[in-house]
Design a protein around this motif. Structure first.
Motif, PDB file in Angstrom:
ATOM      1  N   ILE A  20       0.762  -1.114   0.150  1.00  0.00           N
ATOM      2  CA  ILE A  20      -0.204  -0.119   0.046  1.00  0.00           C
ATOM      3  C   ILE A  20       0.864   1.463  -0.038  1.00  0.00           C
ATOM      4  O   ILE A  20       0.526   2.215  -0.919  1.00  0.00           O
ATOM      5  N   VAL A  21       1.845   1.196   0.835  1.00  0.00           N
ATOM      6  CA  VAL A  21       2.877   2.273   0.622  1.00  0.00           C
ATOM      7  C   VAL A  21       3.238   2.558  -0.565  1.00  0.00           C
ATOM      8  O   VAL A  21       3.343   3.908  -0.963  1.00  0.00           O
ATOM      9  N   ARG A  22       3.860   1.712  -1.226  1.00  0.00           N
ATOM     10  CA  ARG A  22       4.377   1.838  -2.821  1.00  0.00           C
ATOM     11  C   ARG A  22       3.360   2.256  -3.405  1.00  0.00           C
ATOM     12  O   ARG A  22       3.518   3.306  -4.528  1.00  0.00           O
ATOM     13  N   ARG A  23       2.053   1.827  -3.338  1.00  0.00           N
ATOM     14  CA  ARG A  23       0.753   2.282  -4.153  1.00  0.00           C
ATOM     15  C   ARG A  23       0.601   3.813  -3.928  1.00  0.00           C
ATOM     16  O   ARG A  23       0.206   4.456  -4.822  1.00  0.00           O
TER      17      ARG A  23
ATOM     18  N   SER B  55      11.886  -1.208  -0.482  1.00  0.00           N
ATOM     19  CA  SER B  55      11.815  -0.151  -1.466  1.00  0.00           C
ATOM     20  C   SER B  55      10.582   0.186  -2.049  1.00  0.00           C
ATOM     21  O   SER B  55       9.895  -0.669  -2.312  1.00  0.00           O
ATOM     22  N   ILE B  56      10.023   1.536  -1.815  1.00  0.00           N
ATOM     23  CA  ILE B  56       8.748   1.857  -2.158  1.00  0.00           C
ATOM     24  C   ILE B  56       8.857   2.858  -3.242  1.00  0.00           C
ATOM     25  O   ILE B  56       7.912   3.363  -3.854  1.00  0.00           O
ATOM     26  N   TRP B  57      10.168   3.077  -3.696  1.00  0.00           N
ATOM     27  CA  TRP B  57      10.243   4.198  -4.928  1.00  0.00           C
ATOM     28  C   TRP B  57      10.177   3.281  -6.260  1.00  0.00           C
ATOM     29  O   TRP B  57      10.055   3.959  -7.414  1.00  0.00           O
ATOM     30  N   GLY B  58      10.317   2.069  -6.378  1.00  0.00           N
ATOM     31  CA  GLY B  58      10.233   1.490  -7.683  1.00  0.00           C
ATOM     32  C   GLY B  58       8.826   1.481  -8.260  1.00  0.00           C
ATOM     33  O   GLY B  58       7.975   1.581  -7.571  1.00  0.00           O
ATOM     34  N   MET B  59       8.521   1.478  -9.552  1.00  0.00           N
ATOM     35  CA  MET B  59       7.514   1.327 -10.147  1.00  0.00           C
ATOM     36  C   MET B  59       6.613  -0.167  -9.942  1.00  0.00           C
ATOM     37  O   MET B  59       5.428  -0.036 -10.270  1.00  0.00           O
TER      38      MET B  59
END
Length: 430
Positions: A144-147, A426-430
């Motif tokens: 969710i954080v990544r989204r 890693s949360i910055w990746g697409m």
């Protein structure tokens, strides 16, 4: 949404339950899956360290006559003589100083709940939507954080609707829950035992309380029941009805009973905030007004507003080169609670082995890094680690007035046994 089809009988050894859930609208013959093999597997998975229920039976005690106990349990279930016992209520402190009630089932009830929860997860995993993340396989808070990061950075999100359901697990309507389950499950005996768990009651000290609503937090079956309830009460409504009626884009994400809505336009956020109150009221739930608000967040807002979700704080920021960046750091509320927890624990170690204390600290900090170790959060983790280090040194120097440990010696031991903070997610990746 609640249409029905003729249920299908099946032999569970012939085909996977998830495949059947995809093929058929309603499923039958589920209670037969609560058998000796599944109960024994559930027993193997139980922890010896878990708190006991009202009967005070531990895993080791139950295991002394394991085969006989399981055989007797299955017999009582077939005769419909098995009745779950009340859960034992206990309380754990929350970050805001309040107490969160937990319900601890008896050991036997834990086994049955574990198997039935597995069955429910197999039934519903193919039916749940992508917006749901809590208590599901291969999904978690970091997803969710990544989204959220991707939506704010690249998908034109400008407004966030923070909302909270007041006492969801305590106020969940059991009548609606049983209707939702019956929409997908035609096995009346399976549903009968779920209802018995819901109605089993609560022992709060020496007082027995009736449980005519809610599902106790702590029960092994409660997370999937909560997901089923909100799948029908919120997820389907948000994804298949609300989104179609808005002017711009909307992103809805839910983790258990915590959810967030993100919008392109503020007017859409205001509309959904009003609709949400009416929708929850229909299912006997209530929005916590003091925790519900709309915030401007995004590269074009330029505000200092921030919001908390799943233990993280999200706010506008910049990279070293001055470009926009959504900053994700440890929530100050969570950090405060963790500091209090560490402070209390450190006091219990004053007469314990220094090396063992450092090893336990290392394990705890690794767990902290594994959750909060997201891109951009190094400084917050380092500050928390420094705080733990400071308290540990203070405790060690207090316990021996005549031969205080030097800072140099302590630093050598700390560096030897305690790992430094590091980014683990890693949360910055697409």
């Amino acid at each position: 949404m609640m249409e029905t089809r003729t249920p299908i009988n099946m032999e569970h050894e012939l085909k996977g339950l998830r495949d059947l859930s995809i093929k058929y609208e309603r499923l039958n013959t589920l209670i037969n899956r609560v058998d000796a093999a599944s109960l024994l597997m559930a027993h193997d998975k139980q922890s010896r360290r878990k708190a006991v229920g009202v009967d005070r039976v531990t895993k080791d005690q139950y295991a002394q006559n394991l085969i006989g106990n399981v055989k007797d349990l299955i017999g009582r279930m077939k005769r419909f003589e098995y009745k779950p016992q009340p859960v034992r209520r206990t309380y754990i402190p929350k970050a805001n100083g309040k107490l969160r009630p937990l319900g601890i089932p008896t050991y036997e009830d834990k086994l049955v709940q574990a198997v039935m929860a597995d069955i429910l997860n197999d039934v519903y995993e193919p039916r749940f939507l992508d917006c749901s993340y809590g208590f599901r396989e291969n999904r978690g808070a970091h997803d969710i954080v990544r989204r959220i990061n991707r939506a704010v950075m690249f998908e034109g999100v400008n407004y966030v609707l923070e909302a909270d359901i007041k006492g969801f697990f305590d106020n969940l309507d059991q009548g609606w829950l049983m209707k939702f389950l019956a929409h997908d499950i035609a096995d009346r005996n399976f549903l009968r035992y779920i209802k018995r768990f819901l109605k089993a009651g609560i022992m709060d000290g020496n007082e027995r309380l009736h449980s005519d609503r809610g599902t106790p937090q702590g029960g092994l079956i409660s997370p999937v029941l909560a997901n089923v309830y909100l799948h029908y009460a919120l997820d389907l409504w948000m994804e298949r009805r609300v989104k179609k009626q808005l002017r711009g884009k909307m992103l809805y994400l839910r983790y258990a009973d915590d959810f967030i809505c993100m919008f392109q336009y503020k007017e859409d956020a205001l509309i959904v905030m009003q609709w949400l109150k009416t929708r929850l009221e229909k299912f006997k739930l209530e929005v916590a007004e003091e925790k519900t608000r709309i915030l401007p967040v995004g590269r074009y807002c330029g505000t200092k507003e921030k919001f908390d979700f799943l233990g993280f704080t999200f706010l506008n920021g910049k990279t070293r080169r001055g470009k926009y960046r959504l900053v994700v750091i440890t929530s100050s509320k969570k950090l405060k609670a963790k500091r209090l927890e560490v402070k209390k624990w450190i006091r219990t170690r004053i007469n314990k082995s220094m090396i063992e204390t450092l090893r336990l600290i290392n394990l705890a900090l690794r767990g902290h890094y594994n959750y909060y170790g997201v891109n951009g959060n190094t400084r917050a983790m380092a500050k928390f680690t420094w705080y733990v280090r400071f308290l540990t040194l203070k405790m060690l120097r207090r316990r021996s007035q005549n031969s205080k440990i030097t800072v140099k010696k302590f630093s050598e031991l700390w560096d030897r046994f305690v790992a430094p903070p590091r980014i683990t997610i890693s949360i910055w990746g697409m």
